[in-house]
Design an enzyme around this catalytic site. Structure first.
Site: not given
Ligand SMILES: [Zn+2]
Length: 270
Positions: A114, A208, A139
Site C-alpha cells: 500500500e 477491514h 485492524h
Molecule cells: Zn488491512
C-alpha cells in the site's frame, strides 16, 4: 547517524508490537509510514542515487525530495522490533521520476504493497496541515466490530462516536471518513480513501480496518486508541440495550465552545 537510532524508528518498533499485543495487527495485517523531518533526513547523510531503485507510477509531488520510514510488505508486527533491517526501512523519494530508492533497511524486501496509497495520503494530509507526517493502518478490533453493527453512513457513524465520550469530539471534531467495503489494494478504494483524507484524520474501511494520520506516531496511535475505545464503549452500550442517548447536540456544541473546536459542518443541529 545509524538510521535505526532515529527515535521515531524505535517508537515505530515499540508501537507496532503494542498494536500486535492488542490484537489489532494479526499476521501481516497493518502498515505504518512516517515522513522524516528535515533534521532527521540530514542526519542520515544519504547520497541520492546510491540505493536500490524501484518503479512506482504516480509519485505525488508533495513527497518528492523527502525520506519516508515504512514497514515492509508482509511484515508481521510482532516480529518487527527484532528485525528492523528486513521488516522496515527508509525510502528516498527523488525529485523526478516514477520511482523511489530504498536508502536503508528493507533487506530482501520492499515497502508495504500500500506504499503508493501511503505516499498519496501523506501528500494529501501535508497539503491540509504541514505538520502531518504519519499514516497508520491496522485492524483495530472494536472499530471492525462496529462496522458490522453501526449505521454505514459516515455522519451517523461519527455522531454515534461523538456521543459516547467527551474525548471523541476533542480528538476528532473533523469527523470520521467511512469507505463501505470493497476489495482492498486497488485504485477504487485508494481514491475513495484519499478523497476523505483531504479534511479528516481518520478513515474507516468497512469490514477491514482503519487509517489514522497525525503529527507523530504517538499522535496517530492516540487517535486510533480513542476511536477504538469509543467503538468499544458503543458496542458494550448497544449490547446492554443502549438506554441513554449519550451526549446530545447541545452538549457536543458546548464541548466545541469550551475547547475552541470547530465540528464538521452540517453534523450538529445547533
Ligand atoms: Zn488491512
Amino acid at each position: 547517524m545509524d538510521w535505526k537510532s532515529i527515535p521515531t524508528v524505535k517508537e515505530a518498533a515499540e508501537l507496532s508490537y503494542l498494536m500486535w499485543e492488542r490484537g489489532w495487527d494479526e499476521a501481516n495485517g497493518g502498515n505504518i509510514s512516517y515522513l522524516l523531518t528535515d533534521e532527521e533526513a540530514e542526519s542520515l547523510g544519504y547520497v541520492p542515487g546510491t540505493g536500490r531503485t524501484i518503479e512506482l507510477p504516480g509519485v505525488p509531488d508533495g513527497v518528492r525530495g523527502k525520506y519516508v520510514f515504512v514497514t515492509a510488505t508482509g511484515s508481521h508486527f510482532r516480529e518487527l522490533k527484532d528485525n528492523l533491517d528486513e521488516l522496515t526501512g527508509i525510502c528516498y523519494i527523488p525529485e523526478e521520476g516514477d520511482c523511489y530508492e530504498i536508502a536503508y533497511g528493507l533487506e530482501n524486501s520492499r515497502p508495504t504493497s500500500e506504499f503508493d496509497t501511503h505516499l498519496a495520503a501523506m501528500a494529501v494530509r501535508l497539503a491540509a496541515d504541514p505538520e502531518q507526517r504519519v499514516v497508520m493502518h491496522n485492524h483495530a478490533t472494536s472499530v471492525l466490530a462496529m462496522t458490522h453493527v453501526a449505521p454505514i453512513d459516515e455522519k451517523e457513524f461519527t455522531l454515534a462516536l461523538w456521543r459516547v465520550i467527551t474525548e471523541a469530539m476533542v480528538l476528532f471534531p473533523d469527523g470520521i471518513g467511512y469507505v463501505p467495503w470493497c476489495v482492498c489494494g486497488g485504485k477504487e478504494i485508494a481514491d475513495k480513501t484519499l478523497e476523505k483524507m483531504r479534511d479528516r484524520r481518520i478513515v474507516i474501511w468497512g469490514y477491514h480496518g482503519v487509517f489514522t494520520t497525525g503529527k507523530s506516531l504517538h499522535d496517530a496511535f492516540g487517535l486510533l486508541e480513542t476511536v477504538n475505545k469509543c467503538c468499544e464503549v458503543w458496542l458494550t452500550a448497544e449490547a446492554c440495550g443502549h438506554r441513554n442517548p449519550g451526549i446530545d447536540d447541545k452538549g457536543l456544541r458546548e464541548i466545541c465552545d469550551t475547547f475552541g473546536l470547530t465540528p464538521r459542518e452540517g453534523y450538529l443541529t445547533c
